[in-house]
Design an enzyme around this catalytic site. Structure first.
Site, short mmCIF file in Angstrom:
data_model
loop_
_atom_site.label_atom_id
_atom_site.label_comp_id
_atom_site.label_asym_id
_atom_site.label_seq_id
_atom_site.Cartn_x
_atom_site.Cartn_y
_atom_site.Cartn_z
N LYS A 37 37.74 42.45 60.02
CA LYS A 37 37.39 42.08 58.99
C LYS A 37 35.86 41.55 58.75
O LYS A 37 35.18 41.64 57.59
CB LYS A 37 38.38 40.93 58.61
CG LYS A 37 38.37 39.85 59.67
CD LYS A 37 39.34 38.70 58.92
CE LYS A 37 39.12 37.68 60.46
NZ LYS A 37 40.45 36.53 59.73
N ARG A 133 47.05 25.92 59.20
CA ARG A 133 46.85 27.12 58.40
C ARG A 133 47.98 27.80 58.05
O ARG A 133 49.05 27.31 57.55
CB ARG A 133 45.65 28.11 58.73
CG ARG A 133 45.04 28.95 57.73
CD ARG A 133 43.89 29.88 58.37
NE ARG A 133 44.40 31.11 58.78
CZ ARG A 133 43.83 32.00 59.35
NH1 ARG A 133 42.42 32.07 59.20
NH2 ARG A 133 44.33 33.18 59.95
#
Length: 359
Positions: A37, A133
């Site tokens: 990514k 998260r």
């Protein structure tokens, strides 16, 4: 077309790093999902991972997975790393083979999308082990697993966690031991075949190098360590990995001798900040043709001795070159090693050219 700014990619460095990390993990029976990514799945990076023998690739965006698929073929496993949006459930099922999930509504949407495609789809349940998260708390995993195994068209592959990304919560032996134990319990309770216990990212490697890894953990999602060769807990070089996989080259558009402190009173700059300056007298300063629209300024390490990054506006980078040994001129280029944040921004910017270095 202008040549600069230019991000130079050296795939051979990625291959070397990946092979070394694989050798560290092999005795512990830990598999790797190579993460692309940060480079927006640049083909040279994907190929580097493939050349090193990586057997699974993950990315956070569907657009990147679409770019990867032609490079790896229809049967190569691709993982969507970011929790899928409900609005992209169908594309998730079409363009990836498994994903990370934490919400029942998402699981239901993936089931419906998989049914439309006439296929089974795989999911990994995310557990929050303290980074705050994604993921459910440990005491909620069994309930989510019980829900998932009853859903049509889905296969529960295992559990995963993520550390040191959002909050910087460091993987410890105790944390990873609790995660591994939880994974083994879930796999036993719900009879998961060949379960995946995805214990996190590159932040786990220092612990593995020091002490090994607790029972259960058998899978890492790795990007920064393979691509940049760093210990992500403090950004120092990790063991004997190579930090030279990427180089940012930028052209000088002005060199002038100027005071080190602005004239007059100081208000906010273009980014709402009120900079502080140290009076070092008159110095040679160069302006480079790149800025905050393209790069994370704090993520640049000059490769030429004597160059110091001072700051930047949206499209101008200002560096001090007073201590550079030889005379620089307009049109010369300066090179920098990017951090993860710097590489992420530069690879995302359409204004930064990406080139592959010749071996």
């Amino acid at each position: 077309m202008s040549l600069y700014p230019q991000m130079i990619i050296r795939p051979e460095k990625i291959v070397e790093n990946t092979l070394k990390v694989m050798s560290w993990l092999k005795p512990h029976h830990i598999d790797i999902c190579g993460v692309t990514k940060v480079t927006c799945a640049h083909p040279a990076v994907v190929q580097g991972l493939l050349d090193a023998g990586i057997r699974e690739i993950g990315d956070s965006r569907i657009e990147n997975l679409k770019r990867i698929r032609p490079l790896v073929g229809p049967d190569y496993p691709l993982m969507l790393l970011r929790l899928p949006m409900l609005s992209e459930a169908e594309e998730t099922v079409i363009h990836s083979d498994l994903c990370l999930v934490s919400e029942k509504s998402t699981i239901q949407a993936l089931s419906k999308a998989a049914g439309k495609q006439g296929r089974d789809y795989q999911v990994i349940l995310m557990v929050d082990m303290g980074d705050l998260r994604e993921g459910v708390w440990e005491d909620q995993v069994a309930d989510l697993a019980a829900f998932t195994v009853k859903i049509k068209n889905l296969r529960l592959r295992g559990v995963g966690t993520n550390l040191a990304c959002y909050s910087g919560a460091e993987p410890t032996w105790e944390t990873m031991e609790a995660f591994g134990k939880l994974g083994l319990e879930i796999a036993g309770q719900f009879k998961i075949e060949n379960p995946v216990f995805s214990g996190g990212n590159s932040s786990c490697l220092p612990l593995l190098r020091q002490r090994g890894m607790p029972a259960g953990v058998n899978h890492f999602r790795l990007g920064e360590s393979l691509l940049l060769g760093v210990n992500v807990l403090d950004r120092t070089r990790l063991a004997d990995l190579d930090e030279g996989g990427f180089e940012l080259k930028v052209e000088i558009i002005e060199i002038q001798r100027k005071p080190s402190v602005p004239t007059g009173s100081i208000a906010q700059n273009a980014f709402g900040e009120k900079p502080q300056f140290t009076d070092r007298g008159v110095h040679s300063r160069a302006i480079l043709a790149i800025g905050r629209q393209d790069i994370q300024i704090r993520g640049l390490t000059p490769l030429m001795p004597g160059v110091e990054v001072l700051g930047a506006s949206s499209d101008h980078l200002i560096v001090d070159v007073e201590s550079v040994a030889h005379k620089l001129k307009v049109g010369d280029t300066l090179s920098f090693r990017p951090s993860y944040a710097g590489l992420l921004a530069a690879c995302t910017s359409e204004y930064v050219k990406k080139t592959v270095a010749e071996e």
